[in-house]
Write an enzyme that holds these catalytic residues in place. Sequence first.
Site, PDB file in Angstrom:
ATOM      1  N   ASP A   1       4.292 -10.540  -2.554  1.00  0.00           N
ATOM      2  CA  ASP A   1       5.413  -9.610  -2.722  1.00  0.00           C
ATOM      3  C   ASP A   1       6.176  -9.479  -1.415  1.00  0.00           C
ATOM      4  O   ASP A   1       5.694  -9.908  -0.366  1.00  0.00           O
ATOM      5  CB  ASP A   1       4.910  -8.225  -3.154  1.00  0.00           C
ATOM      6  CG  ASP A   1       4.003  -7.586  -2.108  1.00  0.00           C
ATOM      7  OD1 ASP A   1       3.323  -8.337  -1.369  1.00  0.00           O
ATOM      8  OD2 ASP A   1       3.957  -6.353  -2.022  1.00  0.00           O
TER       9      ASP A   1
ATOM     10  N   HIS B   1     -21.287   4.920   8.609  1.00  0.00           N
ATOM     11  CA  HIS B   1     -21.316   6.249   7.961  1.00  0.00           C
ATOM     12  C   HIS B   1     -20.029   6.480   7.165  1.00  0.00           C
ATOM     13  O   HIS B   1     -20.085   6.946   6.020  1.00  0.00           O
ATOM     14  CB  HIS B   1     -21.492   7.376   8.987  1.00  0.00           C
ATOM     15  CG  HIS B   1     -21.111   8.699   8.408  1.00  0.00           C
ATOM     16  ND1 HIS B   1     -21.957   9.438   7.604  1.00  0.00           N
ATOM     17  CD2 HIS B   1     -19.924   9.372   8.435  1.00  0.00           C
ATOM     18  CE1 HIS B   1     -21.316  10.511   7.180  1.00  0.00           C
ATOM     19  NE2 HIS B   1     -20.080  10.508   7.675  1.00  0.00           N
TER      20      HIS B   1
ATOM     21  N   GLN C   1       7.033  -2.487  -6.450  1.00  0.00           N
ATOM     22  CA  GLN C   1       7.774  -2.131  -5.235  1.00  0.00           C
ATOM     23  C   GLN C   1       8.920  -1.185  -5.600  1.00  0.00           C
ATOM     24  O   GLN C   1       9.047  -0.768  -6.739  1.00  0.00           O
ATOM     25  CB  GLN C   1       8.288  -3.409  -4.543  1.00  0.00           C
ATOM     26  CG  GLN C   1       7.187  -4.253  -3.911  1.00  0.00           C
ATOM     27  CD  GLN C   1       6.596  -3.617  -2.643  1.00  0.00           C
ATOM     28  OE1 GLN C   1       7.016  -2.551  -2.200  1.00  0.00           O
ATOM     29  NE2 GLN C   1       5.591  -4.267  -2.071  1.00  0.00           N
TER      30      GLN C   1
ATOM     31  N   GLY D   1       1.707 -10.573   1.639  1.00  0.00           N
ATOM     32  CA  GLY D   1       2.932  -9.765   1.569  1.00  0.00           C
ATOM     33  C   GLY D   1       3.050  -8.792   2.731  1.00  0.00           C
ATOM     34  O   GLY D   1       4.122  -8.594   3.302  1.00  0.00           O
TER      35      GLY D   1
ATOM     36  N   ASP E   1      -7.343   0.443  -0.597  1.00  0.00           N
ATOM     37  CA  ASP E   1      -7.865  -0.357   0.512  1.00  0.00           C
ATOM     38  C   ASP E   1      -7.256   0.209   1.776  1.00  0.00           C
ATOM     39  O   ASP E   1      -6.100   0.634   1.781  1.00  0.00           O
ATOM     40  CB  ASP E   1      -7.473  -1.844   0.379  1.00  0.00           C
ATOM     41  CG  ASP E   1      -6.045  -2.071   0.800  1.00  0.00           C
ATOM     42  OD1 ASP E   1      -5.139  -1.678   0.035  1.00  0.00           O
ATOM     43  OD2 ASP E   1      -5.809  -2.610   1.897  1.00  0.00           O
TER      44      ASP E   1
ATOM     45  N   CYS F   1     -26.981   8.424   9.491  1.00  0.00           N
ATOM     46  CA  CYS F   1     -27.316   9.851   9.485  1.00  0.00           C
ATOM     47  C   CYS F   1     -28.826  10.085   9.421  1.00  0.00           C
ATOM     48  O   CYS F   1     -29.314  11.109   9.881  1.00  0.00           O
ATOM     49  CB  CYS F   1     -26.616  10.559   8.333  1.00  0.00           C
ATOM     50  SG  CYS F   1     -24.851  10.714   8.620  1.00  0.00           S
TER      51      CYS F   1
ATOM     52  N   CYS G   1     -26.203  13.599   4.382  1.00  0.00           N
ATOM     53  CA  CYS G   1     -25.816  12.215   4.125  1.00  0.00           C
ATOM     54  C   CYS G   1     -27.055  11.317   4.151  1.00  0.00           C
ATOM     55  O   CYS G   1     -27.914  11.454   5.012  1.00  0.00           O
ATOM     56  CB  CYS G   1     -24.804  11.761   5.166  1.00  0.00           C
ATOM     57  SG  CYS G   1     -24.290  10.047   4.950  1.00  0.00           S
TER      58      CYS G   1
ATOM     59  N   ASP H   1      -5.857 -10.113  -0.009  1.00  0.00           N
ATOM     60  CA  ASP H   1      -4.422  -9.811  -0.060  1.00  0.00           C
ATOM     61  C   ASP H   1      -3.627 -11.116  -0.078  1.00  0.00           C
ATOM     62  O   ASP H   1      -4.143 -12.176   0.247  1.00  0.00           O
ATOM     63  CB  ASP H   1      -4.030  -8.948   1.154  1.00  0.00           C
ATOM     64  CG  ASP H   1      -2.764  -8.153   0.889  1.00  0.00           C
ATOM     65  OD1 ASP H   1      -2.108  -8.375  -0.155  1.00  0.00           O
ATOM     66  OD2 ASP H   1      -2.404  -7.313   1.733  1.00  0.00           O
TER      67      ASP H   1
ATOM     68  N   CYS I   1     -26.992   8.015   4.482  1.00  0.00           N
ATOM     69  CA  CYS I   1     -26.721   6.708   5.086  1.00  0.00           C
ATOM     70  C   CYS I   1     -27.700   6.422   6.226  1.00  0.00           C
ATOM     71  O   CYS I   1     -28.345   7.316   6.761  1.00  0.00           O
ATOM     72  CB  CYS I   1     -25.264   6.602   5.556  1.00  0.00           C
ATOM     73  SG  CYS I   1     -24.960   7.200   7.214  1.00  0.00           S
TER      74      CYS I   1
HETATM   75 ZN    ZN Z   1     -23.943   9.259   7.084  1.00  0.00          ZN
END
Ligand code: ZN
Length: 366
Positions: free
Chosen positions: A55, A243, A97, A4, A174, A217, A212, A1, A214
């Site tokens: 900005d 996760h 903006q 701003g 983001d 999990c 899931c 970033d 991941c």
């Molecule tokens: Zn997960």
Amino acid sequence: DSGGFQIFAMPNDRSMSEEGAKFLSYVDGKHILLTPERSIETQIAIGSDIMMVLDQCVPSTVDESIARAAMELSNRWALRSLAARGDSPQSMFAIVQGACYENLRRESAAFLSQHPFDGFALGGLAVGESKQEREDTVEYAAAMLPTDRPRYLMGVGTPIDLLEAVHRGMDMFDCIIPTAHAEQGVAYTWKGKILLRRGAYRDQEAAIDANCKCKVCTTYSRAYLHQLIKTQEPLGRTLVGIHNIHFYHELMRTMREHILADTFLAFYEATRPWLAASDEEFPVKKPNLRPKAATELGDYEVHRSSAGFHNIRQKSSGEIMHSVIPPEEEAFALYVNQSRFLERIAKEEEVVIWDVGMGAAANVMA
Ligand SMILES: [Zn+2]
């Protein structure tokens, strides 16, 4: 970033001018002048893949004149940022903006679209407006941006926010939510969010989401994560955060696949109610609200004494009957014990009660 958002977030620690924003360093108290050129120089130095123009972000609910001034300054700073880019191969995005004013957003988008930016961001949202205002602004502002360049919505959001914004034409986001909410034990899934702090998850051997893939999990139970979150072990927010980031990537990848297959609208409609859900499997029970017993009659109400017993208060005068001694105790001391009433009725003695109208007899009978 670019800095701003820091200009926005630290209003008391900086002063603004055409040249840039002047900050006081929290490290050594020195003045730091953040200009568009300085911001780009820094972003070139750290080698960011996408540089953002500097900005001026203002709360999305400000007056139009303030929003206009910030938007026009941001446009001038965008051109200075572009010039400062030089021949850097890093991408540079402009930031539209204009708060929640459609005319300002249109002006900003039209101005920035004329210049060779690699993508366009919508800035100044998720800073005070309602969800509906944000969705409306995203809808018309996204339509003002070039179709051949990425569109990036800054600072948004939850999974349902992402779905709604993609539906309105945005591509990139983001946000701190996946990791920030993990700290409170909020896990996001295809069936909505799960609040792992809740006692309902204390003994559950299942993963956050059985489907899931991941690492969290496939390794840890809800019960274990519940325990980590409850005891504020830093590992808890790390694991839930891993996760959540996995789920966010999965969500974005799935939306992209549906856009490419031209099935996004059906996906959007089917997924929307699920992403908005919370604790679907173990819903929070609504408190069983029984109607309250009446505690008033005419000029009188039931009053609770500081000693914890109930007595009667006259509303008009404020007088409390039996203010010091509970009514039952007083009846026993004054009438029942003194007249040896219990003893006498036990012997089936005949009793005559004279009531002079002060409730004594009623008390004895009670
Ligand atoms: Zn997960």
